[in-house]
Design a protein around this motif. Structure first.
Motif, mmCIF file in Angstrom:
data_model
loop_
_atom_site.group_PDB
_atom_site.id
_atom_site.type_symbol
_atom_site.label_atom_id
_atom_site.label_comp_id
_atom_site.label_asym_id
_atom_site.label_seq_id
_atom_site.Cartn_x
_atom_site.Cartn_y
_atom_site.Cartn_z
ATOM 1 N N TYR A 27 0.853 -1.197 0.000
ATOM 2 C CA TYR A 27 0.000 0.000 0.000
ATOM 3 C C TYR A 27 0.882 1.239 0.000
ATOM 4 O O TYR A 27 1.863 1.309 0.749
ATOM 5 N N CYS A 29 0.512 5.586 0.107
ATOM 6 C CA CYS A 29 -0.414 6.712 0.232
ATOM 7 C C CYS A 29 -0.397 7.519 -1.069
ATOM 8 O O CYS A 29 0.658 7.889 -1.569
ATOM 9 N N CYS A 215 -6.536 5.740 5.430
ATOM 10 C CA CYS A 215 -5.610 4.688 5.012
ATOM 11 C C CYS A 215 -5.783 3.429 5.850
ATOM 12 O O CYS A 215 -5.766 2.315 5.326
ATOM 13 N N HIS A 240 1.245 11.220 9.962
ATOM 14 C CA HIS A 240 0.281 10.368 9.243
ATOM 15 C C HIS A 240 0.473 8.867 9.512
ATOM 16 O O HIS A 240 -0.460 8.182 9.942
ATOM 17 N N HIS A 241 1.675 8.365 9.267
ATOM 18 C CA HIS A 241 1.858 6.912 9.422
ATOM 19 C C HIS A 241 1.854 6.481 10.888
ATOM 20 O O HIS A 241 1.385 5.384 11.225
ATOM 21 N N GLU A 244 -1.724 6.146 11.632
ATOM 22 C CA GLU A 244 -2.282 4.934 11.008
ATOM 23 C C GLU A 244 -1.974 3.719 11.879
ATOM 24 O O GLU A 244 -2.830 2.868 12.119
#
Ligand SMILES: [Zn+2]
Length: 468
Positions: A27, A29, A215, A240-241, A244
């Motif tokens: 995956y 982004c 995500c 962001h990650h 997640e």
């Protein structure tokens, strides 16, 4: 040598062993579609394109997912500026992104989920986080309770204390002061919206999902609770990650991704590029004067974890270098195989192929892999025997394809800037002829240009032209 990949999580290279044998779930982004794509987007897309192409070429069954973020404050604000709906803006830039990716020869992902198509599973995800005690509702917003997840900060190598003091030091806005977050580092899973704004009904009232949630939800729905590779630009590591990971791992109690991979950025030196900056802003404008292969070479000649300093000189050098590969590759189509290829040629090709795969197995070192292409190109020109030339050229085409190069022969295709230069030259020659009273030549030029659909108009300031 087995494939080694650099894992941001462990901060070192690790042997690549997928969770499920030969099946790789991957995956990356994707873009937030509120503006035209630039070189940074091109780099990100090309890096993940090459990684999945290489994995496929060595026999993995890759499922590659890249999302489209079509709900975001940036989209809403831009749409407001332009006086159009966020939906219209997002669709326009989604279309542009696809056009750019196609022009760059970036393979389409196996799945390309859009945020607006995943609202129901996102609401479900938030509901489960609340039930599990990892999220809480406050005035129509829902926040992730960062303190409830012990591993928070493991990807970006920060601890909660550092993050909390960092958050406190920030200048507090009115919105922050009014917010009822338990902890300044808690992040929004769901944000309330006013009626008439872009939003959806939810158990917590009208609103829209937070970006990070998108995500986590798509990965769960399309690929499963745990995947092999999660990729993105290095600017996505935090928050962001990290967020997640917090969402997915607090809920599923397993690693979200086995390998976290991040590509570095493209630096455009404003000073060096000032003269021509206007031409270098978007992928579309770059492709008007440079081929997709030239941009790909420019990007891949630097390892994906190192920054690229983008200059007009580096672009020009890449253009020249690609031309050499194109000339060599063209011989694969032009030449006939009219004899056996000697063992020494076959050995030389096998040796170069090994250099190529060793480089790619070393954390996708495309900078070294590309040198294998140039060494095959050199051999094409150093050899006089047509069969041997063809064998080297065919090997070049094969390896170039793994890196996504087309090596399309565009040597006779003239870009707009060159065409303009040619027309300036032709009109200059016609002017000289007229000054020398050589009207036969000046009339011939005008007549032949007219045959090509180009009209020449004489005016006191000099001749101009237009194409019908
Ligand atoms: Zn993401």
């Amino acid at each position: 040598m087995s494939l080694q990949v650099f894992n941001t999580l462990s901060n070192k290279k690790e042997e690549f062993v997928p969770i499920d044998g030969k099946n790789v779930r991957m995956y990356a982004c994707g873009p937030t579609v509120y503006d035209s794509s630039h070189l940074g987007h091109a780099r990100m897309a090309i890096v993940w394109d090459v990684i999945q192409r290489y994995l496929r070429s060595v026999g993995y069954n890759v499922t590659f997912v890249r999302n489209i973020t079509d709900v975001d404050d940036k989209i809403i604000n831009r749409a407001k500026e332009l006086g159009i709906s966020p939906d219209q803006l997002a669709r326009q830039y989604t279309f542009e992104y696809w056009r750019d990716m196609y022009a760059l020869n970036v393979m389409a992902p196996d799945f390309e989920p859009k945020a607006t198509e995943f609202i129901a599973p996102m609401i479900q995800f938030v509901r489960e986080l609340i039930d599990a005690g990892h999220a809480y509702e406050a005035n129509g917003d829902v926040y992730f309770d960062v303190a409830s997840f012990n591993d928070y900060g493991k990807l970006s190598k920060q601890n909660l204390e550092q993050l909390q003091s960092g958050a406190r030091e920030q200048v507090r806005t009115q919105e922050d002061l009014a917010s009822i977050k338990k902890n300044p580092v808690d992040f929004a899973l769901w944000k309330s919206a006013d009626e008439g704004e872009l939003g959806w009904p939810s158990p917590w009232g009208y609103g829209r999902p937070g970006w990070h949630l998108e995500c986590s939800t798509m990965i769960r729905t399309v690929l499963g609770e745990s995947i092999d590779i999660h990729g993105g630009g290095e600017d996505l590591v935090f928050p962001h990650h990290e967020n997640e990971i917090a969402q997915s791992e607090s809920l599923f109690k397993k690693n979200m991704a086995k390998y976290w991979m991040h590509n570095s950025f493209v630096q455009v030196s404003a000073e060096k590029m000032s003269k021509s900056l206007g031409n270098f802003k978007t992928i579309k404008s770059l492709l008007e004067n440079y081929s997709a292969d030239t941009l790909r070479l420019l990007i891949l000649q630097t390892h994906y974890r190192n920054p690229i300093d983008f200059t007009a000189d580096s672009l020009a050098a890449a253009k020249t270098a690609v031309l050499r590969l194109v000339r060599a590759a063209a011989l694969d189509a032009e030449l006939e195989q009219n004899g056996d290829v000697p063992a020494k040629v076959r050995d030389a090709i096998a040796e170069t192929e090994k250099q190529f795969s060793d480089a790619m197995d070393n954390d996708f070192n495309t900078a070294v892999a590309i040198s294998a292409l140039f060494s095959l190109g050199d051999k094409v020109f150093q050899t006089k025997d047509a069969s041997e030339q063809k064998a080297y050229a065919a090997a070049l085409v094969r390896l170039a394809k793994v890196l996504g190069f087309t090596l399309a022969d565009t040597r006779k295709k003239i870009e707009p800037e060159t065409a303009k230069g040619v027309m300036d030259l032709v009109l200059e020659l016609r002017k000289n002829a007229r000054e020398n009273k050589d009207y036969a030549t000046s009339d011939l030029i005008r007549k032949e240009l007219a045959q090509l659909g180009i009209n020449v108009m004489d005016a006191p300031g000099g001749a101009t032209w237009e194409k019908a």
